[in-house]
Each structure stands twice: as structure tokens, then as C-alpha cells.
Design a protein around this motif. Structure first.
Motif, PDB file in Angstrom:
ATOM      1  N   LEU A 117      69.609  43.334  26.476  1.00 17.00           N
ATOM      2  CA  LEU A 117      69.098  41.975  26.324  1.00 17.00           C
ATOM      3  C   LEU A 117      69.108  41.580  24.854  1.00 17.00           C
ATOM      4  N   ASP A 119      66.404  35.565  25.608  1.00  6.97           N
ATOM      5  CA  ASP A 119      66.187  34.933  26.902  1.00  6.97           C
ATOM      6  C   ASP A 119      65.419  33.630  26.700  1.00  6.97           C
ATOM      7  N   HIS A 162      59.253  35.912  35.179  1.00  8.23           N
ATOM      8  CA  HIS A 162      60.283  36.930  35.031  1.00  8.23           C
ATOM      9  C   HIS A 162      60.150  37.688  33.722  1.00  8.23           C
ATOM     10  N   GLN A 211      62.282  39.413  41.063  1.00  6.31           N
ATOM     11  CA  GLN A 211      62.922  39.075  39.790  1.00  6.31           C
ATOM     12  C   GLN A 211      64.416  39.358  39.835  1.00  6.31           C
ATOM     13  N   LYS A 212      65.116  38.766  40.790  1.00  4.35           N
ATOM     14  CA  LYS A 212      66.549  38.983  40.884  1.00  4.35           C
ATOM     15  C   LYS A 212      67.282  38.211  39.800  1.00  4.35           C
ATOM     16  N   LEU A 213      68.397  38.778  39.341  1.00  3.16           N
ATOM     17  CA  LEU A 213      69.276  38.098  38.391  1.00  3.16           C
ATOM     18  C   LEU A 213      70.647  37.904  39.018  1.00  3.16           C
ATOM     19  N   VAL A 214      71.233  36.718  38.796  1.00  5.95           N
ATOM     20  CA  VAL A 214      72.622  36.460  39.152  1.00  5.95           C
ATOM     21  C   VAL A 214      73.384  36.294  37.844  1.00  5.95           C
ATOM     22  N   GLN A 236      64.989  42.764  32.199  1.00 12.03           N
ATOM     23  CA  GLN A 236      65.416  43.982  32.880  1.00 12.03           C
ATOM     24  C   GLN A 236      66.044  44.923  31.857  1.00 12.03           C
ATOM     25  N   ASN A 255      64.496  29.570  36.828  1.00 12.48           N
ATOM     26  CA  ASN A 255      63.591  29.301  35.714  1.00 12.48           C
ATOM     27  C   ASN A 255      63.607  30.356  34.613  1.00 12.48           C
ATOM     28  N   TYR A 256      64.562  31.277  34.678  1.00 11.13           N
ATOM     29  CA  TYR A 256      64.634  32.312  33.627  1.00 11.13           C
ATOM     30  C   TYR A 256      66.100  32.608  33.369  1.00 11.13           C
ATOM     31  N   TYR A 314      72.858  47.646  40.447  1.00 10.95           N
ATOM     32  CA  TYR A 314      73.982  46.727  40.289  1.00 10.95           C
ATOM     33  C   TYR A 314      75.285  47.516  40.310  1.00 10.95           C
ATOM     34  N   TYR A 373      66.224  48.021  40.253  1.00 10.50           N
ATOM     35  CA  TYR A 373      67.413  47.331  40.754  1.00 10.50           C
ATOM     36  C   TYR A 373      68.640  48.242  40.680  1.00 10.50           C
ATOM     37  N   GLU A 375      73.175  40.873  46.628  1.00 10.85           N
ATOM     38  CA  GLU A 375      74.396  40.135  46.975  1.00 10.85           C
ATOM     39  C   GLU A 375      75.395  40.965  47.776  1.00 10.85           C
ATOM     40  N   TYR A 395      72.803  39.026  27.878  1.00  6.32           N
ATOM     41  CA  TYR A 395      72.977  40.441  27.614  1.00  6.32           C
ATOM     42  C   TYR A 395      74.270  40.667  26.831  1.00  6.32           C
ATOM     43  N   ARG A 416      63.078  30.511  29.002  1.00 13.60           N
ATOM     44  CA  ARG A 416      62.466  30.093  30.259  1.00 13.60           C
ATOM     45  C   ARG A 416      62.619  28.591  30.414  1.00 13.60           C
ATOM     46  N   SER A 447      67.789  33.505  36.991  1.00 15.41           N
ATOM     47  CA  SER A 447      66.888  34.106  37.969  1.00 15.41           C
ATOM     48  C   SER A 447      66.220  33.006  38.770  1.00 15.41           C
ATOM     49  N   PRO A 448      66.517  32.940  40.078  1.00 11.02           N
ATOM     50  CA  PRO A 448      65.889  31.915  40.909  1.00 11.02           C
ATOM     51  C   PRO A 448      64.381  32.109  40.978  1.00 11.02           C
ATOM     52  N   ARG A 449      63.670  31.034  41.105  1.00  6.42           N
ATOM     53  CA  ARG A 449      62.223  31.113  41.204  1.00  6.42           C
ATOM     54  C   ARG A 449      61.837  31.846  42.480  1.00  6.42           C
ATOM     55  N   GLY A 450      60.816  32.649  42.386  1.00  9.44           N
ATOM     56  CA  GLY A 450      60.388  33.375  43.576  1.00  9.44           C
ATOM     57  C   GLY A 450      59.685  34.647  43.195  1.00  9.44           C
TER      58      GLY A 450
END
Lengths: 113, 116
Positions: free
Chosen positions: A46, A49, B102, A99-102, B105, A31-32, B35, B33, B59, A36, A51, A93-96
Motif C-alpha cells: 500500500l 489510500d 475499510h 472489506q473486499k477489494l476489486v 490490506q 467508499n474506499y 487472491y 483474504y 470473484e 498498491y 476514502r 471497496s464496495p460499501r458493506g
């Protein structure tokens, strides 16, 4: 878990033209979606962004669009300038609670004068 | 404000050596975090800390340990360095306002680590 694919890996455009970078994500709960910009040897910064409750967002020459149904989002840069040359990363960023980012793999954008 | 500060900026290690990468933020952020960035692979999350006193795997956690020393500081330790850990390491922090909402970062300048 979440997987983010980014295309193209390299992009070269003439100064003044537009540039578009596309990303797809796999987790429908994400959801986010930040973007960058990273200049050579520098930190990621950044630039914009969005949502999941919004379909489009603009900030001067930069815009991001989100299609939740298709699970893809795109960065649009108009009237490109030499200082736009950099590597651009999308992320999801998966919901949860955390606040992890992939991140995607990155796009090297070159603006030709 | 300095933002996110990482030390050292550069380091060369021999295989099997250990070292700790330091990170501190002065923005009163709850979450921090670590990375790693390798060519063509973007940034990959190693470990994160959602709040002081908690840490969780990302990860690529194998070969690393972390310590959230206090709200400001979050360190990354390589116990026995391997050539595959040659990379650029970035620390980041973000502000928690509400659970599930969120926030951006903010990244440090990175540590360039080479393991021979």
C-alpha cells in the motif's frame, strides 16, 4: 458488482517528470480506494489510500484525487525517481460489512534516467 | 513481527493433484483474504474470511476451498489442480475497527504455483 478499469497499462516517463495513472469504478456505493505498488517478484504494498469523504490526499511526492460524481480517481507521482519503477494497482471497496477489494488491471511504470 | 507468512513459496503440481496453501498472520487481524494474480488481470479475490469461523466466496471461487483454522491461519485448498489454476497466489489480512470502515490490506510474499 464492482468493476474497476485502469489506464494506461504501461507508462514511461523521464526521471524528474510527473506520472498520472487513472482508474474508474462502477459501483457508486464504493467508499474506499487504495493504491498498491508491486515491484518485480514482490508483494503488493500500500502506498496511499483515500476514502469517499475526501477529495484529495497527499503524502510527499504521491497524491490521490477522487471525483465521486464521475466515479474516477487518479494517482499522481511528482519528481519521479528510478525507484518509482514498478507496477501500480488501484482498487475499490464496495460499501458493506466485508472489506473486499476489486483491483484494476495494473499500470507498469518505467522511469527513464 | 513477520506480518503475513505464506508457505510454500513455489510449487509444481501435476493435473489432478491436490494441495493446500498455508497463510498465517501475526497482526491480530480479523479479516483474511486469498487472491490470485495472473498477467494483465490484476489481483482477483478467490475467498475471504471476515472473522474467525466465517468464509465467503469472492470473484473466482470455482475449484478452490478454504478453511479459517483460527484467527491467525487461513488456508486455500486445490482439490484437483488444473492448468488454468497456474498463478501466483497472495494471502492478505486487514484489521476491522468498525463495520463499513475499510482498513488497509497487508499482503504476504505469495506462492508461485505451476500446474502441468
Amino acid at each position: 458488482g464492482e468493476n474497476v478499469e485502469q489506464h494506461p497499462s504501461t507508462l514511461s516517463v523521464q526521471e524528474g517528470d510527473s506520472a498520472v495513472i487513472k482508474c474508474t469504478y462502477s459501483d457508486s456505493a464504493s467508499n474506499y480506494f487504495p493504491w498498491y505498488k508491486q515491484e518485480l517478484g514482490k508483494r503488493p504494498q500500500l502506498i496511499i489510500d483515500i476514502r469517499s469523504n475526501v477529495g484529495e490526499k497527499k503524502d510527499q511526492r504521491i497524491a490521490v484525487t477522487l471525483n465521486k460524481t464521475a466515479k474516477h480517481f487518479s494517482l499522481h507521482i511528482t519528481e519521479t525517481q528510478p525507484e518509482d519503477s514498478a507496477v501500480y494497482f488501484c482498487a475499490a471497496s464496495p460499501r458493506g460489512g466485508a472489506q473486499k477489494l476489486v483491483f484494476g488491471q495494473g499500470t507498469r511504470l518505467t522511469i527513464n534516467p | 513481527n513477520a506480518g503475513v507468512t505464506q508457505t510454500p513459496k513455489f510449487q509444481v503440481l501435476k493435473t489432478g493433484q491436490s494441495m493446500t496453501l498455508q497463510c498465517a498472520q501475526d497482526m491480530n487481524h480479523n479479516s483474511m483474504y486469498w487472491y490470485r494474480q495472473d498477467p494483465g488481470m490484476g489481483l482477483r479475490l478467490i475467498y475471504y474470511s471476515a472473522s474467525e469461523g466465517t468464509t465467503d466466496k469472492g470473484e473466482v471461487p470455482n475449484g478452490y476451498n478454504v478453511s479459517r483454522l483460527n484467527k491467525r491461519e487461513f488456508s486455500l485448498r486445490l482439490e484437483s489442480a488444473a492448468p488454468s489454476q497456474t498463478s501466483v497466489y497472495f494471502c492478505a489480512s486487514s484489521e476491522d475497527l468498525n463495520v463499513g470502515v475499510h482498513q488497509p490490506q497487508h499482503f504476504g510474499d505469495g506462492t508461485r504455483l505451476s500446474i502441468l
